[in-house]
Design a protein around this motif. Structure first.
Motif, PDB file in Angstrom:
ATOM      1  N   UNK A 117       0.828  -1.275  -0.048  1.00  0.00           N
ATOM      2  CA  UNK A 117       0.056  -0.016  -0.028  1.00  0.00           C
ATOM      3  C   UNK A 117       0.955   1.365   0.054  1.00  0.00           C
ATOM      4  N   UNK A 118       1.935   1.189   0.825  1.00  0.00           N
ATOM      5  CA  UNK A 118       2.703   2.252   0.906  1.00  0.00           C
ATOM      6  C   UNK A 118       3.754   2.557  -0.361  1.00  0.00           C
ATOM      7  N   UNK A 119       4.124   1.613  -1.136  1.00  0.00           N
ATOM      8  CA  UNK A 119       4.749   1.406  -2.243  1.00  0.00           C
ATOM      9  C   UNK A 119       3.632   2.108  -3.500  1.00  0.00           C
ATOM     10  N   UNK A 120       2.672   1.511  -3.453  1.00  0.00           N
ATOM     11  CA  UNK A 120       1.613   2.021  -4.398  1.00  0.00           C
ATOM     12  C   UNK A 120       1.197   3.525  -4.264  1.00  0.00           C
ATOM     13  N   UNK A 121       0.969   4.052  -3.077  1.00  0.00           N
ATOM     14  CA  UNK A 121       0.613   5.494  -3.120  1.00  0.00           C
ATOM     15  C   UNK A 121       1.826   6.343  -3.333  1.00  0.00           C
ATOM     16  N   UNK A 122       3.080   5.915  -3.126  1.00  0.00           N
ATOM     17  CA  UNK A 122       4.145   6.653  -3.245  1.00  0.00           C
ATOM     18  C   UNK A 122       4.430   6.781  -4.741  1.00  0.00           C
ATOM     19  N   UNK A 123       4.469   5.632  -5.360  1.00  0.00           N
ATOM     20  CA  UNK A 123       4.680   5.561  -6.970  1.00  0.00           C
ATOM     21  C   UNK A 123       3.440   6.276  -7.700  1.00  0.00           C
ATOM     22  N   UNK A 124       2.207   6.110  -6.882  1.00  0.00           N
ATOM     23  CA  UNK A 124       0.848   7.077  -7.765  1.00  0.00           C
ATOM     24  C   UNK A 124       1.403   8.347  -7.558  1.00  0.00           C
ATOM     25  N   UNK A 125       1.855   8.883  -6.587  1.00  0.00           N
ATOM     26  CA  UNK A 125       1.827  10.419  -6.127  1.00  0.00           C
ATOM     27  C   UNK A 125       3.123  10.805  -7.062  1.00  0.00           C
ATOM     28  N   UNK A 156      -7.669   1.852  -4.942  1.00  0.00           N
ATOM     29  CA  UNK A 156      -7.094   0.851  -5.913  1.00  0.00           C
ATOM     30  C   UNK A 156      -5.685   0.722  -5.486  1.00  0.00           C
ATOM     31  N   UNK A 157      -5.025  -0.510  -6.067  1.00  0.00           N
ATOM     32  CA  UNK A 157      -3.336  -0.490  -6.160  1.00  0.00           C
ATOM     33  C   UNK A 157      -2.931  -0.359  -7.436  1.00  0.00           C
TER      34      UNK A 157
END
Length: 492
Positions: free
Chosen positions: A300-308, A411-412
């Motif tokens: 979850x942390x990786x997904x949100x960081x990459x999305x940002x 989402x992921x």
């Protein structure tokens, strides 16, 4: 004996001299495997040499010290020897993908550790800059080389070359299931060319798949010779278990024929399987998929960081696409739709609008032309899609606003396809398992055919992801997504 000969011999690729001093391959390994290993050894030698030269020139420049020149000359052989110790030239790991790359990483780490220990034990001064450049360079080049070899092998397999010829032994229904499963993904390189059945009355079932039932369980070795096979796959069968399976392995050992056992488990990846010896038995232990805990938090942390980061970097593109959508057809640039997420909770999903504003109202009139099924509505030439929308769909640009959904935690980056509420209402019982993880911006369905997939194939891939997800699998899917998007196939 050359180093290539040594590697071939150490991995079971035996050779002998034929008439006229001609080297002839024994039938233990098919020619494509021998050629693959030859190529891999030569490529790895070049990788080792390149890594040594890069480290030498960057670290010392024109003032190269003689001992390090010798080290550069030895690097290719040390690199190949280390890969050999990690069994990267054995036939079962050829083109295997993640397992092959994992062993390559282990090789680099272990080689560095061995050099460091030997240097300490012998009080030899080793420039850390040289070692710190040589090993990462060898690893990066080695991964790239193995990936290129794997792509080349997969292309050959899709054309029917480079396959392991398999004789399947078991009951007809189980053999048919194995044949159908292997046909879905020819890149794995297993092709059933014959079968051994306990009853001759089941032959017609196999002939419909083009598989001849050559013999029974008592003459598997003869069937292997008749079919020119190099592998026997035993599917779950009480007649070929315990001592019978053990005796069969002894018979196949003398001919160099590989033996694999298909336990009947479907879509369970290797990391969840392990062998537990107990009381002389080999017990197959199947771990439960890990759908919570630290790995899920990390994902979850990786997904949100990459999305940002992606939203920031792609903001000019997002603005340009929004302007094109707004100018080419009436209606909002961003389309909002209710989808079902993890645990069955609904959320609003964002996409660039690719259809005319009245698309939802026109759907009922197009149901007769549905190319999907009762659950999933699909049309290859949907008249509701705008001209700009076709381009956006082809290259998945319409999906980019879903990065906001990833940032919000709906989402992921990688996961099952986000379903509509009406689709979920018609799900069979097993399909609800898709809702155990967050839906994804991309997934196995995206890199395996996109809209060309049937509902059953999409469900199978989504369930495979849920049962086997890991951060490594996410990275692999993200890597493959780029190629799928550039090709633009299966998107409509």
């Amino acid at each position: 004996m050359t180093i290539v000969d040594a590697v071939l011999r150490s991995t079971g690729f035996q050779r002998h001299r034929g008439p006229g001093d001609l080297t002839v391959e024994l039938p233990q390994r098919p020619p494509w495997q021998v050629a693959y290993v030859r190529t891999a050894v030569v490529v790895d030698l070049l990788v080792g040499l390149t890594a040594g030269l890069v480290a030498l020139l960057v670290r010392f420049g024109d003032d190269a010290i003689a001992p390090y020149v010798v080290a550069v000359a030895a690097t290719p052989f040390l690199w190949v020897a280390t890969l050999g110790v990690h069994r990267l030239y054995e036939h079962r790991f050829l083109g295997s993908g993640p397992e092959e790359f994992r062993r390559l990483l282990s090789s680099a780490v272990h080689l560095g550790a061995v050099v460091a220990v030997l240097a300490y034990a012998t009080k030899t001064e080793v420039a850390r800059g040289f070692l710190g450049l040589a090993l990462p360079t060898a690893l990066v080049l080695g991964l790239a080389a193995r990936y290129a070899l794997r792509l080349r092998l997969h292309r050959a397999r899709r054309a029917g070359r480079g396959m392991q010829r398999v004789v399947a032994a078991g009951h007809a229904a189980d053999v048919v299931r194995l044949v159908d499963q292997l046909a879905l993904e020819p890149s794995h390189g297993l092709q059933v060319v014959g079968a051994c059945l306990p009853q001759s009355g089941q032959v017609d079932v196999l002939l419909s798949r083009g598989i001849p039932a050559v013999g029974g369980f008592d003459n598997v070795l003869r069937t292997v010779r008749l079919c020119g096979a190099d592998t026997v796959a035993v599917v779950s069968s009480p007649e070929l278990a315990g001592e019978e399976l053990r005796r069969l392995s002894w018979k196949l050992e003398s001919s160099g024929t590989s033996l694999i056992v298909a336990p009947g488990l479907v879509e369970v990846a290797g990391p969840r399987l392990s062998i537990r010896p107990a009381a002389g038995l080999s017990l197959l232990h199947v771990e439960h998929p890990r759908l919570s805990g630290g790995r899920r938090i990390a994902k979850s942390a990786l997904d949100r960081g990459l999305a940002a980061a992606a939203l920031l970097l792609l903001s000019p593109l997002l603005l340009a696409v929004a302007v094109v959508v707004a100018l080419t057809s009436p209606g909002p640039a961003v389309y909002r739709q209710r989808r079902v997420g993890v645990g069955g909770r609904e959320f609003t999903m964002y996409k660039f609008r690719t259809m005319y504003r009245d698309a939802d109202a026109r759907r009922a009139a197009l149901l007769a032309r549905n190319e999907g099924n009762d659950v999933l509505f699909k049309m290859r030439n949907d008249p509701r899609v705008t001209r700009a929308g076709r381009f956006l769909r082809r290259y998945s640009l319409d999906e980019l606003p879903q990065l906001l959904n990833v940032l919000l935690g709906h989402m992921a980056l990688v996961g099952p396809r986000p379903p509509l509420p009406e689709e979920v209402a018609q799900y069979p019982e097993e399909a609800h398992r898709r809702l155990l993880v967050r839906p994804g911006l991309t997934g196995l369905w995206q890199v395996s055919g996109r809209s060309d997939l049937s509902w059953e194939e999409s469900l199978r891939l989504d369930l495979r992801y849920v049962d086997n997800w890991s951060l490594a699998l996410d990275v692999l899917i993200l890597w493959k997504t780029g190629r799928a998007v550039v090709r633009g196939s299966g998107a409509y």
